[in-house]
Design a protein around this motif. Structure first.
Motif, short mmCIF file in Angstrom:
data_model
loop_
_atom_site.label_atom_id
_atom_site.label_comp_id
_atom_site.label_asym_id
_atom_site.label_seq_id
_atom_site.Cartn_x
_atom_site.Cartn_y
_atom_site.Cartn_z
N LYS A 174 0.83 -1.21 0.00
CA LYS A 174 0.00 0.00 0.00
C LYS A 174 0.86 1.26 0.00
O LYS A 174 0.46 2.29 -0.53
CB LYS A 174 -0.93 -0.01 1.21
N ARG A 175 2.04 1.17 0.60
CA ARG A 175 2.93 2.32 0.63
C ARG A 175 3.64 2.55 -0.71
O ARG A 175 4.11 3.65 -0.98
CB ARG A 175 3.98 2.15 1.73
N LEU A 176 3.74 1.52 -1.52
CA LEU A 176 4.51 1.61 -2.76
C LEU A 176 3.74 2.22 -3.92
O LEU A 176 4.33 2.82 -4.82
CB LEU A 176 5.01 0.22 -3.17
N PHE A 177 2.42 2.06 -3.91
CA PHE A 177 1.62 2.42 -5.08
C PHE A 177 0.64 3.54 -4.80
O PHE A 177 0.19 3.72 -3.66
CB PHE A 177 0.85 1.20 -5.58
N HIS A 178 0.28 4.26 -5.85
CA HIS A 178 -0.83 5.22 -5.77
C HIS A 178 -2.13 4.47 -5.53
O HIS A 178 -2.90 4.79 -4.62
CB HIS A 178 -0.90 6.02 -7.07
N ARG A 179 -2.35 3.43 -6.35
CA ARG A 179 -3.48 2.51 -6.15
C ARG A 179 -2.92 1.10 -6.20
O ARG A 179 -2.62 0.58 -7.28
CB ARG A 179 -4.54 2.69 -7.25
N PRO A 180 -2.74 0.46 -5.07
CA PRO A 180 -2.13 -0.88 -5.06
C PRO A 180 -2.91 -1.86 -5.94
O PRO A 180 -4.13 -1.95 -5.83
CB PRO A 180 -2.22 -1.29 -3.58
N PRO A 181 -2.23 -2.57 -6.84
CA PRO A 181 -2.91 -3.55 -7.68
C PRO A 181 -3.46 -4.70 -6.84
O PRO A 181 -2.82 -5.16 -5.90
CB PRO A 181 -1.82 -4.03 -8.64
#
Length: 286
Positions: A174-181
């Motif tokens: 969740k911290r890595l993505f704008h919208r986690p896949p």
């Protein structure tokens, strides 16, 4: 069954089928896997450097867009990441990684390049540009690490990589993505393997033990064109890092906070990522 490993190999097969070279080269006595794609553009080579726990595959969806503007696209797997062998090395683990990256530029790239570094790769790209400016024609930093942080802030940041459960992996994703896949959230147990390798754990421990950071003067003295991209949805790195870089980047640096970008925009929004790099190259006359 190693599902994530299988997916990584499947992506490599797709890239190779489309003309990307995948090979392992001997760099500084270490076996380093990299991707290489000959480009159609007149720009310099572009070298893509991933971050902690990442791999060259993370840039895979950007290769062909970049090849239209640049003469060559290169993406190494740092030691202990991706398809490269497990290795730390050097007097410290972080220094060992940097030494291999420098040797890669000297032995494989061989000409001044646009160096694109994400996260830990961004910190190493700054050090490369500072210590060996003849290797770096221009520098693009994408949510780079390396800023001076308090011991508490650094410990909190590296603590995100101390994944001990599937819930920890989902929190990191969740911290890595704008919208986690959704796929990444569902494959938490497989993703966990990426962040529990000996190299990733050794790098995190070494960074914490040495309080590794970039000297402010090294950033101020950069002479080449510099692009700094920070995600409007950055959730992994603390905002103090953006503030630190704003304070120390040289006058010619472009700083962009991009809405819709997370920590790894090359994975989530590859076309927009390529567009930012190409626009920078055009403005810098590369």
């Amino acid at each position: 069954m190693d599902l994530m490993g299988g997916m990584q190999k499947a992506m490599r097969r797709v890239l190779v089928a489309r003309g990307v070279e995948s090979e392992t080269v001997n760099v500084g006595g270490q076996a380093v896997h990299h991707y290489a794609l000959e480009g159609q553009g007149k720009g310099p080579p572009v070298v893509l450097v991933h971050g902690l726990g990442g791999s060259a595959n993370g840039f895979g969806r950007t290769f062909f867009g970049l090849a239209k503007r640049f003469s060559r696209v290169l993406a190494p797997d740092l030691p202990g990441h991706g398809f490269s062998g497990e290795y730390c090395g050097g007097p410290t683990c972080v220094q060992g990684q940097f030494d291999v990256l420098r040797a890669y530029f000297e032995q494989v790239v061989k000409t001044p390049a646009l160096v694109v570094g994400n996260s830990l790769g961004g910190a190493m790209a700054v050090n490369l540009a500072s210590d060996h400016p003849s290797l770096v024609k221009a520098l693009a930093l994408v949510s780079p690490a390396g800023a001076e942080l308090t011991p508490e802030a650094l410990a909190a940041l590296l603590g995100h990589f101390a994944v001990k459960s599937n819930a920890d992996v989902r929190a990191l994703t969740k911290r890595l993505f704008h919208r986690p896949p959704l796929a990444a959230m569902l494959l938490a147990s497989e993703l966990r393997k990426f962040y529990t390798t000996p190299t990733v754990q050794a790098l995190a421990a070494d960074a914490l033990a040495t309080q590794a950071s970039i000297a402010p003067q090294a950033v101020r003295d950069l002479q080449m064109p510099v692009l700094f991209l920070w995600g409007g949805s950055e959730r992994l790195l603390p905002p103090e890092i953006l503030t630190w870089y704003r304070q120390h980047l040289p006058a010619q640096a472009e700083v962009h906070v991009v809405e819709g970008f997370g920590h790894v925009p090359q994975m989530e929004r590859p076309d927009a990522f390529v567009s930012h790099l190409v626009g920078f190259a055009d403005r810098a006359g590369l």
